[in-house]
Scaffold this motif. Structure first.
Motif, PDB file in Angstrom:
ATOM      1  N   ALA A 294      79.224  48.490  57.305  1.00  0.00           N
ATOM      2  CA  ALA A 294      77.931  47.945  57.732  1.00  0.00           C
ATOM      3  C   ALA A 294      78.015  46.434  57.922  1.00  0.00           C
ATOM      4  O   ALA A 294      77.380  45.871  58.826  1.00  0.00           O
ATOM      5  CB  ALA A 294      76.850  48.289  56.714  1.00  0.00           C
ATOM      6  N   TRP A 295      78.784  45.764  57.087  1.00  0.00           N
ATOM      7  CA  TRP A 295      78.939  44.308  57.218  1.00  0.00           C
ATOM      8  C   TRP A 295      79.805  43.958  58.437  1.00  0.00           C
ATOM      9  O   TRP A 295      79.490  43.021  59.156  1.00  0.00           O
ATOM     10  CB  TRP A 295      79.541  43.725  55.938  1.00  0.00           C
ATOM     11  CG  TRP A 295      78.517  43.548  54.862  1.00  0.00           C
ATOM     12  CD1 TRP A 295      77.770  42.433  54.614  1.00  0.00           C
ATOM     13  CD2 TRP A 295      78.106  44.524  53.888  1.00  0.00           C
ATOM     14  NE1 TRP A 295      76.924  42.648  53.549  1.00  0.00           N
ATOM     15  CE2 TRP A 295      77.110  43.917  53.075  1.00  0.00           C
ATOM     16  CE3 TRP A 295      78.484  45.833  53.613  1.00  0.00           C
ATOM     17  CZ2 TRP A 295      76.497  44.596  52.020  1.00  0.00           C
ATOM     18  CZ3 TRP A 295      77.881  46.503  52.564  1.00  0.00           C
ATOM     19  CH2 TRP A 295      76.888  45.884  51.790  1.00  0.00           C
ATOM     20  N   ALA A 298      77.559  44.236  61.282  1.00  0.00           N
ATOM     21  CA  ALA A 298      76.543  43.169  61.306  1.00  0.00           C
ATOM     22  C   ALA A 298      77.129  41.856  61.816  1.00  0.00           C
ATOM     23  O   ALA A 298      76.486  41.147  62.599  1.00  0.00           O
ATOM     24  CB  ALA A 298      75.960  42.984  59.902  1.00  0.00           C
ATOM     25  N   LYS A 301      77.326  41.710  65.574  1.00  0.00           N
ATOM     26  CA  LYS A 301      76.087  41.569  66.354  1.00  0.00           C
ATOM     27  C   LYS A 301      75.963  40.152  66.906  1.00  0.00           C
ATOM     28  O   LYS A 301      75.308  39.931  67.930  1.00  0.00           O
ATOM     29  CB  LYS A 301      74.869  41.871  65.480  1.00  0.00           C
ATOM     30  CG  LYS A 301      74.689  43.340  65.125  1.00  0.00           C
ATOM     31  CD  LYS A 301      73.435  43.510  64.267  1.00  0.00           C
ATOM     32  CE  LYS A 301      73.252  44.960  63.833  1.00  0.00           C
ATOM     33  NZ  LYS A 301      72.051  45.112  62.958  1.00  0.00           N
ATOM     34  N   ALA A 575      73.373  39.605  52.081  1.00  0.00           N
ATOM     35  CA  ALA A 575      72.537  40.807  52.034  1.00  0.00           C
ATOM     36  C   ALA A 575      72.154  41.235  53.449  1.00  0.00           C
ATOM     37  O   ALA A 575      71.776  40.417  54.282  1.00  0.00           O
ATOM     38  CB  ALA A 575      71.278  40.546  51.212  1.00  0.00           C
ATOM     39  N   ILE A 576      72.274  42.525  53.719  1.00  0.00           N
ATOM     40  CA  ILE A 576      71.865  43.119  54.996  1.00  0.00           C
ATOM     41  C   ILE A 576      70.745  44.108  54.699  1.00  0.00           C
ATOM     42  O   ILE A 576      70.917  45.035  53.900  1.00  0.00           O
ATOM     43  CB  ILE A 576      73.043  43.835  55.682  1.00  0.00           C
ATOM     44  CG1 ILE A 576      74.180  42.840  55.960  1.00  0.00           C
ATOM     45  CG2 ILE A 576      72.599  44.504  56.972  1.00  0.00           C
ATOM     46  CD1 ILE A 576      75.433  43.499  56.470  1.00  0.00           C
ATOM     47  N   ASP A 577      69.603  43.869  55.314  1.00  0.00           N
ATOM     48  CA  ASP A 577      68.419  44.697  55.026  1.00  0.00           C
ATOM     49  C   ASP A 577      68.137  44.730  53.527  1.00  0.00           C
ATOM     50  O   ASP A 577      67.782  45.776  52.960  1.00  0.00           O
ATOM     51  CB  ASP A 577      68.605  46.119  55.567  1.00  0.00           C
ATOM     52  CG  ASP A 577      68.753  46.145  57.078  1.00  0.00           C
ATOM     53  OD1 ASP A 577      68.132  45.292  57.751  1.00  0.00           O
ATOM     54  OD2 ASP A 577      69.501  46.997  57.589  1.00  0.00           O
ATOM     55  N   GLY A 578      68.331  43.586  52.892  1.00  0.00           N
ATOM     56  CA  GLY A 578      68.028  43.454  51.473  1.00  0.00           C
ATOM     57  C   GLY A 578      69.099  43.980  50.538  1.00  0.00           C
ATOM     58  O   GLY A 578      68.921  43.946  49.319  1.00  0.00           O
ATOM     59  N   LYS A 579      70.230  44.432  51.064  1.00  0.00           N
ATOM     60  CA  LYS A 579      71.267  45.032  50.225  1.00  0.00           C
ATOM     61  C   LYS A 579      72.531  44.197  50.275  1.00  0.00           C
ATOM     62  O   LYS A 579      72.995  43.805  51.344  1.00  0.00           O
ATOM     63  CB  LYS A 579      71.576  46.451  50.704  1.00  0.00           C
ATOM     64  CG  LYS A 579      72.673  47.146  49.892  1.00  0.00           C
ATOM     65  CD  LYS A 579      73.008  48.521  50.464  1.00  0.00           C
ATOM     66  CE  LYS A 579      74.149  49.169  49.693  1.00  0.00           C
ATOM     67  NZ  LYS A 579      74.521  50.494  50.275  1.00  0.00           N
ATOM     68  N   GLU A 580      73.099  43.911  49.094  1.00  0.00           N
ATOM     69  CA  GLU A 580      74.404  43.273  49.027  1.00  0.00           C
ATOM     70  C   GLU A 580      75.350  44.151  48.216  1.00  0.00           C
ATOM     71  O   GLU A 580      74.910  45.066  47.506  1.00  0.00           O
ATOM     72  CB  GLU A 580      74.303  41.879  48.398  1.00  0.00           C
ATOM     73  CG  GLU A 580      73.890  41.857  46.949  1.00  0.00           C
ATOM     74  CD  GLU A 580      73.752  40.436  46.376  1.00  0.00           C
ATOM     75  OE1 GLU A 580      73.676  39.480  47.169  1.00  0.00           O
ATOM     76  OE2 GLU A 580      73.692  40.314  45.136  1.00  0.00           O
ATOM     77  N   SER A 596      70.450  36.458  52.190  1.00  0.00           N
ATOM     78  CA  SER A 596      70.517  37.250  53.419  1.00  0.00           C
ATOM     79  C   SER A 596      71.470  36.637  54.445  1.00  0.00           C
ATOM     80  O   SER A 596      71.664  35.410  54.499  1.00  0.00           O
ATOM     81  CB  SER A 596      69.129  37.367  54.050  1.00  0.00           C
ATOM     82  OG  SER A 596      68.257  38.088  53.205  1.00  0.00           O
TER      83      SER A 596
END
Length: 744
Positions: A294-295, A298, A301, A575-580, A596
């Motif tokens: 996911a990172w 990201a 992008k 953090a991506i969408d609040g998650k690390e 973030s």
């Protein structure tokens, strides 16, 4: 007094004890020493401790030749143990050359010799305010007014900490100068990889001292030592550190580590074009065994170039982390545990990766532990270690036959099993002292060349085995860099470019760096960029919380020829969408942050990455760094916050402001074809500058050139200019962007 003279310097030596008492510049009519103060003529380290005492001193001056004058100095330390120093001055040259040896027919153990000692150096400019020492420590550090800021047995260049190399120095020279008021150049012209310490510090007289400590290759009773390479001392004009670097480069690029020639001329099969031409950003320390796809998605992008990922150490079969475990033999390493989603996502984006290995750390309680125990590197104890670092880790000796065989087998197996793109070594040759006192490894009991050449052999043999398995070139990188590995290593990780918001190299100057009294300089890049070894630096994050110094640090990293490194060793990913990522899934137990990912900062890095792989590539990847242009630059205060380091470090959670230039600038030449001037605006406002381009300063082959303004890969022709012309150019640099002025 003995007097040796060349066309620029007069060296005065005390006939009573052989110490250097004067160093007089005939052109500037200046003596760099305060000769009224006492000075040691040498310092000899024995197994029993250090001494500058002797029972008899003799000297003779040979001036029978018109070409050279030679002084031979001899100190009988005690019967059977003699130190000899030889100084040569050439009448038609600027150099003074010092040689030395120790003759030992006693049961004493010779550890090393400190010679020459150029003590009691005084300020060059008034109160030292425009005095500088530029040292090749940690690839280049510049300190203003060392007479004020250095402390006896404190801050200075002596017994330096990490990185080791030549006791912290990536090359073998330094310079002390007063701006435009003259100065001195000190260098060891050693092309044989001997262990040495390049010292410049404050002595007990409250004055500055330059010296070289040479480690003995064979530290046994009845063994002496010969320092066959010259220590060169000469004057400089005080034009800046580039002047000394130019002198050193003339010698250094003729050594074996540059013998293959410029990197751009190396055969395709012997280099990684993708590393130098396609990679725009690197990451360091992202978990290998947990899904971080996911990172990777990201980042891409906002960053449109391929990225190079040095994955964290947690991919091995057993344990490899930062707090309680490293592997031993083969069964601790394999089978590997790379998460398949990571590898698939890396390939999807056209990225490349290298696994992180603790190269010479070895768990003697693990697989093949007994072989590892026998191979342990044995270091000197106490003050003989000559390092602030204490070497409490289980490190294996690179010359041990088992280690040499294991090093190849381990990474050959890794290539076969995981088909890696590259390999990265932490805790390897560039940050381990080159000494081993164990007598069962097949090398002399001592320090220096045998250990360094063993590291070179292991790198070369392992790389060859990996290439054969892969069927393609496999680049190799390490923690930090030393010139003697330039032809066997392809890249290196540094952190000094992130200071003051970075750990490790430079921490002995941690109080001077935030004030600007000490600063990083691109010394290694200036000498060696066109010969290879890509630098990864910056110690960054894509989080706003690290402060605005980020913009300066990132731009400087790229414009000095490197790749900006996003580092995740001691703290969480953005953090991506609040998650690390969680500390439970990491190899270091960090504190959660919740910071973030900043799209704006990611786009900024993406912009710089495009310059790297686009129009700027041939200069930044393969070019020769030039002296920068002189022009007016304003400064601004940038804030910073540092949380990405060991929680026990003093730097942890430090913050502050740092005064830095609002424009980062560098100049480059590609072969003998063209030059290019880079300007990065690191603030939010447009900046206008005027620069003078003088083509007479550059060694190019054509007679006529075109000046081109480049921004965002758009090229605008400005004017024609001849090889013997100079012209003032007015430039506009948009906010937080890079422009190039190419003369081609």
């Amino acid at each position: 007094m003995l007097r040796l003279e060349n066309k620029r310097l007069v060296l005065t030596i005390d006939e009573v004890n052989g110490s250097v008492r004067g160093l007089y510049d005939k052109v500037r009519q200046r003596d760099y020493l305060l000769g009224s103060f006492p000075a040691d003529p040498f310092r000899l380290e024995l197994g029993s401790g250090e001494t500058a005492e002797y029972i008899r001193f003799t000297c003779r001056l040979d001036d029978s030749s018109e070409e050279e004058t030679k002084a031979v100095l001899q100190w009988e330390v005690h019967p059977g143990l003699t130190v000899t120093g030889t100084v040569v001055a050439f009448s038609a040259d600027d150099d003074l050359r010092f040689y030395s040896e120790v003759d030992n027919t006693t049961e004493a153990t010779v550890v090393g010799l400190e010679y020459p000692i150029i003590g009691n150096l005084q300020a060059i400019t008034k109160d030292g305010v425009d005095d500088f020492v530029a040292h090749s420590f940690a690839t280049g550090v510049l300190v203003r007014n060392p007479l004020k800021h250095f402390e006896a047995d404190g801050v200075g260049f002596r017994h330096m900490p990490y990185p080791e190399s030549f006791s912290g120095a990536s090359m073998q020279f330094f310079t002390y100068y007063g701006l435009n008021q003259g100065g001195l150049y000190f260098a060891a012209y050693d092309g044989d990889c001997c262990a040495k310490w390049l010292n410049f510090h404050k002595n007990t007289n409250g004055l500055l001292e330059a010296s070289f400590f040479h480690a003995a290759e064979d530290m046994r009773p009845n063994q002496g030592m010969t320092v066959g390479y010259p220590i060169v001392v000469r004057t400089v004009e005080g034009e800046g550190w580039y002047e000394a670097a130019d002198l050193y480069k003339m010698w250094a690029t003729r050594q074996f580590w540059c013998a293959r020639g410029a990197l751009s001329e190396v055969e395709e099969k012997n280099r990684a074009r993708w590393l130098n031409e396609e990679m725009g950003v690197c990451t360091f320390g992202i978990n290998g065994m947990y899904d971080r796809s996911a990172w990777f998605d990201a980042y891409h992008k906002y960053i449109e170039t391929p990225m190079f990922h040095i994955l964290g150490p947690d991919w091995v079969h057993k344990t490899q982390n930062f707090y309680n475990g490293v592997p031993g033999g083969m069964d601790d390493w394999f089978p590997t545990r790379f998460h398949p989603s990571n590898i698939e996502t890396i390939k999807k984006h056209g990225d490349k990766y290298a696994p992180f290995e603790f190269d010479y750390l070895y768990d003697i309680r693990g697989a093949d532990g007994e072989q590892g125990r026998k191979a342990l590197q044995k270091f000197p104890e106490g003050t003989s270690l000559r390092s602030i670092d204490k070497y409490k880790f289980p490190l294996v000796c690179p010359a041990d036959p088992y280690v040499q065989q294991f090093h190849v087998r381990r990474d050959e197996k890794l290539q076969e099993e995981a088909d890696v793109d590259s390999i990265y070594y932490d805790i390897s040759a560039n940050n381990i002292l080159k000494v081993c006192l164990e007598d069962s490894h097949g090398h002399p009991v001592g320090a220096g060349r045998a250990i360094t050449m063993a590291y070179r052999k292991n790198y070369a043999d392992t790389k060859a085995a990996m290439i054969e398995k892969a069927g393609r070139y496999v680049p190799m990188g390490t923690e930090m860099m030393n010139e003697v590995f330039l032809d066997v290593l392809d890249y290196y990780q540094a952190r000094a470019g992130g200071r003051p918001a970075a750990p490790l190299e430079g921490y002995n100057f941690r109080d001077l760096l935030p004030t600007g009294d000490a600063q990083l300089i691109p010394m290694f890049t200036y000498v060696y960029n066109e010969y290879g070894a890509l630098r990864m630096d910056g110690w960054g994050k894509l989080a706003e919380e690290i402060g605005s110094l980020f913009y300066f640090t990132a731009a400087r990293t790229y414009l000095w020829g490197g790749l900006y490194e996003l580092n995740y060793e001691y703290s969480p990913m953005e953090a991506i969408d609040g998650k690390e990522n969680s500390p439970e899934e990491h190899y270091y137990i960090f504190e959660p942050r919740g910071y973030s990912l900043s799209p704006e900062r990611a786009r900024y890095i993406g912009m710089l990455a495009k310059v790297r792989v686009g129009s700027g590539n041939k200069y930044l990847a393969y070019g020769k760094m030039l002296r920068p242009l002189a022009f007016q630059r304003d400064q601004a205060a940038f804030d910073w916050f540092h949380y990405n380091c060991d929680k026990n470090f003093k730097e942890y959670n430090e913050s502050g402001t740092y005064e830095a230039d609002t424009i980062v600038h560098s100049a480059w030449q590609y072969r003998n074809e063209s030059v290019c001037f880079f300007f990065a605006n690191v603030i939010e406002n447009e900046i206008h500058v005027a620069v003078d381009v003088d083509m007479r300063k550059y060694d190019l082959s054509a007679k006529q050139y075109q000046a081109v303004y480049i921004h965002d890969e758009k090229r605008t022709a400005l004017f024609s200019i001849g090889y013997d012309e100079a012209r003032r150019v007015d430039l506009t640099i948009p906010p937080r962007s890079v422009i190039m002025l190419e003369v081609i």
